[in-house]
Structure formats: structure tokens, C-alpha cells
Design a protein around this motif. Structure first.
Motif, mmCIF file in Angstrom:
data_model
loop_
_atom_site.group_PDB
_atom_site.id
_atom_site.type_symbol
_atom_site.label_atom_id
_atom_site.label_comp_id
_atom_site.label_asym_id
_atom_site.label_seq_id
_atom_site.Cartn_x
_atom_site.Cartn_y
_atom_site.Cartn_z
ATOM 1 N N THR A 78 0.375 -1.639 -11.057
ATOM 2 C CA THR A 78 -0.920 -1.633 -10.370
ATOM 3 C C THR A 78 -1.786 -2.802 -10.827
ATOM 4 O O THR A 78 -2.564 -3.352 -10.046
ATOM 5 N N LEU A 79 -1.616 -3.199 -12.090
ATOM 6 C CA LEU A 79 -2.395 -4.323 -12.607
ATOM 7 C C LEU A 79 -1.853 -5.661 -12.135
ATOM 8 O O LEU A 79 -2.540 -6.681 -12.196
ATOM 9 N N LEU A 80 -0.601 -5.677 -11.655
ATOM 10 C CA LEU A 80 0.010 -6.919 -11.169
ATOM 11 C C LEU A 80 -0.304 -7.177 -9.700
ATOM 12 O O LEU A 80 -0.255 -8.316 -9.239
ATOM 13 N N ALA A 81 -0.621 -6.119 -8.960
ATOM 14 C CA ALA A 81 -0.793 -6.245 -7.508
ATOM 15 C C ALA A 81 -1.961 -7.159 -7.163
ATOM 16 O O ALA A 81 -2.999 -7.145 -7.812
ATOM 17 N N ALA A 113 0.841 -1.205 0.000
ATOM 18 C CA ALA A 113 0.000 0.000 0.000
ATOM 19 C C ALA A 113 0.871 1.248 0.000
ATOM 20 O O ALA A 113 0.609 2.206 -0.749
ATOM 21 N N ALA A 114 1.920 1.265 0.820
ATOM 22 C CA ALA A 114 2.819 2.423 0.885
ATOM 23 C C ALA A 114 3.517 2.652 -0.451
ATOM 24 O O ALA A 114 3.739 3.802 -0.863
ATOM 25 N N TYR A 115 3.863 1.567 -1.131
ATOM 26 C CA TYR A 115 4.532 1.688 -2.428
ATOM 27 C C TYR A 115 3.617 2.361 -3.449
ATOM 28 O O TYR A 115 4.047 3.257 -4.188
ATOM 29 N N PHE A 116 2.353 1.971 -3.493
ATOM 30 C CA PHE A 116 1.437 2.571 -4.463
ATOM 31 C C PHE A 116 1.064 4.004 -4.075
ATOM 32 O O PHE A 116 0.862 4.850 -4.945
ATOM 33 N N VAL A 117 0.998 4.290 -2.781
ATOM 34 C CA VAL A 117 0.714 5.657 -2.340
ATOM 35 C C VAL A 117 1.879 6.586 -2.682
ATOM 36 O O VAL A 117 1.679 7.774 -2.963
ATOM 37 N N SER A 118 3.106 6.042 -2.686
ATOM 38 C CA SER A 118 4.291 6.866 -2.954
ATOM 39 C C SER A 118 4.280 7.493 -4.341
ATOM 40 O O SER A 118 4.943 8.498 -4.579
ATOM 41 N N GLY A 119 3.537 6.910 -5.270
ATOM 42 C CA GLY A 119 3.445 7.473 -6.610
ATOM 43 C C GLY A 119 4.505 6.994 -7.578
ATOM 44 O O GLY A 119 4.529 7.410 -8.747
ATOM 45 N N TYR A 120 5.401 6.095 -7.135
ATOM 46 C CA TYR A 120 6.463 5.599 -8.008
ATOM 47 C C TYR A 120 6.036 4.382 -8.832
ATOM 48 O O TYR A 120 6.740 3.964 -9.734
ATOM 49 N N ALA A 121 4.895 3.820 -8.512
ATOM 50 C CA ALA A 121 4.437 2.616 -9.210
ATOM 51 C C ALA A 121 3.960 2.962 -10.620
ATOM 52 O O ALA A 121 3.398 4.035 -10.859
ATOM 53 N N THR A 122 4.193 2.054 -11.546
ATOM 54 C CA THR A 122 3.720 2.224 -12.917
ATOM 55 C C THR A 122 2.317 1.640 -13.044
ATOM 56 O O THR A 122 1.846 0.904 -12.175
ATOM 57 N N GLU A 123 1.661 1.964 -14.150
ATOM 58 C CA GLU A 123 0.319 1.421 -14.387
ATOM 59 C C GLU A 123 0.366 -0.095 -14.505
ATOM 60 O O GLU A 123 -0.528 -0.796 -14.019
ATOM 61 N N ALA A 124 1.420 -0.615 -15.136
ATOM 62 C CA ALA A 124 1.558 -2.068 -15.272
ATOM 63 C C ALA A 124 1.670 -2.731 -13.912
ATOM 64 O O ALA A 124 1.123 -3.814 -13.680
ATOM 65 N N SER A 130 -8.077 0.160 -0.933
ATOM 66 C CA SER A 130 -7.862 0.727 -2.274
ATOM 67 C C SER A 130 -6.390 1.034 -2.514
ATOM 68 O O SER A 130 -5.925 0.981 -3.655
ATOM 69 N N TYR A 131 -5.638 1.365 -1.452
ATOM 70 C CA TYR A 131 -4.198 1.582 -1.597
ATOM 71 C C TYR A 131 -3.477 0.262 -1.832
ATOM 72 O O TYR A 131 -2.518 0.199 -2.610
ATOM 73 N N MET A 132 -3.932 -0.781 -1.144
ATOM 74 C CA MET A 132 -3.283 -2.083 -1.302
ATOM 75 C C MET A 132 -3.479 -2.659 -2.691
ATOM 76 O O MET A 132 -2.545 -3.233 -3.282
ATOM 77 N N LEU A 133 -4.692 -2.508 -3.234
ATOM 78 C CA LEU A 133 -5.032 -3.088 -4.538
ATOM 79 C C LEU A 133 -5.627 -1.997 -5.430
ATOM 80 O O LEU A 133 -6.842 -1.898 -5.592
ATOM 81 N N PRO A 134 -4.778 -1.160 -6.010
ATOM 82 C CA PRO A 134 -5.283 -0.007 -6.771
ATOM 83 C C PRO A 134 -6.023 -0.363 -8.047
ATOM 84 O O PRO A 134 -6.736 0.477 -8.588
ATOM 85 N N ALA A 135 -5.884 -1.591 -8.542
ATOM 86 C CA ALA A 135 -6.561 -1.980 -9.782
ATOM 87 C C ALA A 135 -7.787 -2.848 -9.523
ATOM 88 O O ALA A 135 -8.344 -3.426 -10.456
ATOM 89 N N TYR A 136 -8.203 -2.944 -8.267
ATOM 90 C CA TYR A 136 -9.409 -3.691 -7.935
ATOM 91 C C TYR A 136 -10.565 -2.706 -7.734
ATOM 92 O O TYR A 136 -10.427 -1.715 -7.012
#
Length: 462
Positions: A190-193, A177-188, A402-408
Motif C-alpha cells: 500500500t505504501l508503494l502504490a 484498486a481491485a487488488y487493494f480492495v481484494s484484501g491480499y495486499a500487504t501494508e508495504a 481511496s481504493y486506488m491509493l490506499p496510503a494517500y
């Protein structure tokens, strides 16, 4: 350990592996439960690793034992069952173990040819790993995401000594969740999480729980055990080392330490791979006696724990269909003994929720989430808070999911519904827009209906 004990352990392990392989063959032809290769493990990956390790044992014996043909047949029997599990990590481990056995057994006398082979092997290994990656790239990318999250948000926090034994399960999903909140994650990414509590690399787990120092000590110990056995390689000690090599490779891409049978197998391999102790007969007998007593205590303790778990599990199953007073009293008295048992807590919370006892379910859900935090659990916790009208806590739970699973789509949909029910229109519109525009990990009928509902809501607001 003594040759006799090694022989018993090796043959007993291989015999159990043959039983697992037989179950897999029966599953594949429809004569046993499950229509895919899981053995009695309930999961293809662990049983694949188990079979690959045992096939490595059999392979060593087929080369060094005087009775070649029976061992060749056993190796083939186990290997084909391993292939049916479709575990790439298991097959890679077996291939590496095979190369080790062949290189040690058939030494190349010509120095130039030996140099060519040693240069060619890493190249072939790289090609093999590339091929296995391309076979299921999304699965491999998912593992890379897990390792990246661990490096950035778990290992980086306590790099030297780690977070402590058993901490990976409670640390990973908050770190994701912290990784996706940080803003460094790519769109690809988010779909893998996904909801995950496994490291898919035991050395990454060790780094998270015991830090870099723990990883270095583990590598040193394993290297010393393997290197010290080069003179005894034709013996059963060499068979254990071969299987240990396979197990180490498998552990780099899977989670064997989360599977009790595999933990026990690794312990057996390490014991059999240790150099023989030069002790007097009296001291050797005393050592074996102490090992036997310790093993009996361990087995007795585990058996007692299992009996208590089984009784509690049955009591919870009974509670689901009956409100027997004695049974409810037993559960209330005994639940304090299961505060570290995630399976019991999850089942108890589920039953309380199904019975509409939301206030009682909340502390159980919170304890379960603290042990194994997942998006699914915190969504359930949010639902419980919503039922008791603690809306602030419910919103907090849904946002965390929603932070843990941004593509759900489920977490933002629950937020949209709650804000809509509460009449907070601007927030309902915000989450409806997010649902309408988001690229979901899974596009099924349920997701399509949710998006349709969100789009209809937005049209009404115009």
C-alpha cells in the motif's frame, strides 16, 4: 536493408544521440534548462535508454570498424551521459549488449574455459541485478507491485488474447484498486502504490493488450531476427542486433513504447536487423519507393495531427486568460475531434473547472478519466460533482480514489470533509479515525496538518 541505408540510419541515430548527450552535459553544468540529465526528453529514464541503445551501436562499431578510435570516443561520450541519467535499466541493457559483442567477437577456443565462462556469466548477471535492486529497492519493489497487479487483475481476465491495443492505460489503475480492495495486499505494498499508467515492462504490456499469444509471437519474431544475424554480426546488421539486444533488456524494466522517439528507434533497429532481401534491382527500387511513400504518408499524418493539436492547445491557453467569443466557438466546434486525446481533454477540463463551469467540466473529466484513469483525475471529478451538489457521485469518486491509493491521505480527507459538511456524523468519525491511524506514503507538513485536524475533530466528539 541495403548497406547504404543501414549506414545512413546507424550514423544518423548515433549523431542524434551525441546531440542528446551534449544537451545533458550542458544541463549538468547549468547551461541548459533542467538541473538533471533529461536531454530533450524531459525525463531521465527514456533518454538513458536511448543513449544506452546508441552507445551499443557505437560499441559494436568500435570493435568491428577499421576506424576504432573515433567509435571508442563516441561510445565513451554516450555512455558517460547515460550514467548521468541514473537509469539502471539502461545501464543493464548496455552491459548485456557488451557481453554479447565480446562473446561473439572473442570466441574462446578452449572448451573447458568456454564452459566456465558460460556458467560464470549468469552468476555475474544475477549479482549485477541484485546490486541494481539494492541500489534503489523501493523503486524495484514498485515495479514488482505493478507486474503483480497486471498478472492478477488484467492478464488473468483475458490471458490468451488480451484486452486490445492501447488498453493498458485505461485498465491499470482500476486493476490496482481491485487488488487493494481484494484484501491480499500487504501494508508495504500500500505504501508503494502510486498514480501510474506505465507497465515498466513492455512484455507485460503486450501480455495485457495481446495476451500470452502476443508475447510468444513477439519473442519468436525477435529471436528469429537476432539468431538469423549471427553470420552477419561483423556488419552493420550486427550493430543493429547489438543495439536491439540492449533495447530488449531496457524494455523489460521501462516503458520505451510510450516515448515516440524510442518507438521510432526500435523500428529503425528492427529494419536494420532484418536479413537482406534477395530481390532484383527493379523490385528492390519498387520496395524502397513503397517504403518511402508509406513513410511520407505517416509523417504527413503525424504532422497534420500535431498542427491541429498545437492550434487547440493555443486556443485553450488563450481561453484561460480571455473569454474571446471566436476562440470559445472554435474550441466547442473542435473538441469533438479530440475525444481520444487525454492531454487536450485534461487541459480543457482544468480550465472549465478554474472558471467555475463545473457542469461543463464534468463530461470532459469523465472522458479523460476513461482514457487514462488516475486517482488525481477522479478526485477532480469528485470535486466537480461536489460543486454541483451531486454528493452521491462525489462520494463514489472519492472512494474510488481511496481504493486506488490506499496510503494517500487526500481521498479519505475529502470524504471526511464532505460527510462533515453534510452532517453525516458517523461517517465523518469513521474517516477521521482512518486518517488519524493511517500510515501515509508521504509524511509532510500538509499530511501532518490533516491528521491534526482529524484528531481535533475526534476529540470534540468525545
Amino acid at each position: 536493408m541495403s548497406t547504404v541505408i543501414n549506414r545512413v540510419l546507424v550514423k544518423g541515430t548515433v549523431a542524434f544521440a551525441c546531440l542528446q548527450a551534449t544537451v545533458i552535459y550542458l544541463q549538468m553544468i547549468g547551461l541548459a534548462p533542467s538541473n538533471h540529465a533529461t536531454g530533450t526528453f524531459g525525463n531521465p529514464a527514456p533518454v538513458g535508454g536511448f543513449l544506452a541503445i546508441c552507445a551499443s551501436l557505437a560499441l559494436h562499431q568500435s570493435i568491428y570498424s577499421p576506424k576504432h578510435l573515433p567509435w571508442v570516443a563516441i561510445t565513451s561520450y554516450l555512455l558517460f551521459a547515460c550514467v548521468l541519467t541514473d537509469s539502471r535499466a539502461a545501464l543493464l541493457g548496455f552491459i548485456v549488449a557488451t557481453v554479447v559483442v565480446l562473446v561473439v567477437r572473442f570466441r574462446i577456443p578452449n572448451k573447458r574455459l568456454r564452459r566456465t565462462v558460460y556458467i560464470g556469466l549468469p552468476v555475474l548477471g544475477l549479482l549485477l541485478v541484485t546490486g541494481l535492486y539494492l541500489y534503489r529497492p523501493q523503486s524495484a519493489d514498485g515495479r514488482l507491485l505493478i507486474w503483480k497487479v497486471c498478472a492478477k487483475h488484467i492478464i488473468a481476465e483475458k490471458p490468451l488474447l488480451g484486452h486490445g491495443m492501447g488498453s493498458f492505460h485505461r485498465e491499470y489503475m482500476p486493476a490496482q484498486a481491485a487488488y487493494f480492495v481484494s484484501g491480499y495486499a500487504t501494508e508495504a505494498e500500500t505504501l508503494l502504490a502510486a498514480d501510474n499508467t506505465f507497465p515498466f515492462n513492455e512484455f507485460v504490456r503486450i501480455a495485457c493488450e495481446f495476451g500470452i499469444i502476443g508475447v510468444l509471437l513477439t519473442i519468436i519474431v525477435l529471436s528469429v531476427i537476432i539468431y538469423s544475424g549471427k553470420e552477419d554480426f561483423p556488419t552493420l546488421r550486427g550493430a543493429a542486433i547489438t543495439a536491439l539486444v540492449c533495447g530488449i533488456v531496457f524494455a523489460c524494466f521501462s516503458y520505451p513504447l510510450d516515448v515516440p522517439v524510442l518507438r521510432f528507434l526500435y523500428a529503425i533497429l528492427i529494419l536494420c536487423a532484418l536479413p537482406p532481401l534477395k530481390l532484383s534491382e527493379r523490385r528492390r527500387r519498387m520496395l524502397y519507393f513503397c517504403i518511402g511513400i508509406a513513410t511520407a504518408i505517416l509523417i504527413g499524418g503525424r504532422t497534420s495531427s500535431y498542427i491541429h493539436f498545437y492550434r487547440m492547445d493555443r486556443a485553450l491557453t488563450k481561453l484561460l486568460v480571455s473569454d474571446d467569443r471566436a476562440n470559445k466557438a472554435y474550441i466547442k466546434e473542435s473538441i469533438a475531434n479530440f475525444t481520444d486525446n487525454e492531454r487536450i481533454l485534461s487541459k480543457y477540463a482544468y480550465i472549465l473547472y478554474e472558471k467555475g463551469q463545473y457542469k461543463e467540466a464534468i463530461p470532459i473529466l469523465e472522458q479523460s478519466f476513461s482514457l487514462f484513469p488516475t486517482a488525481e483525475k477522479i478526485l477532480d471529478l469528485g470535486d466537480a460533482y461536489k460543486e454541483v451538489k451531486v454528493y452521491g457521485k462525489a462520494i463514489e469518486c472519492y472512494r474510488t480514489a481511496s481504493y486506488m491509493l490506499p496510503a494517500y491521505v487526500t481521498p479519505p480527507y475529502k470524504l471526511f470533509c464532505l460527510y462533515n459538511e453534510l452532517g453525516i456524523n458517523d461517517k465523518a468519525v469513521e474517516y477521521a479515525k482512518r486518517i488519524d491511524s493511517m500510515k501515509a506514503k508521504v509524511e509532510n507538513r500538509c499530511v501532518m496538518n490533516i491528521k491534526k485536524e482529524a484528531k481535533g475533530f475526534l476529540q470534540l466528539q468525545q
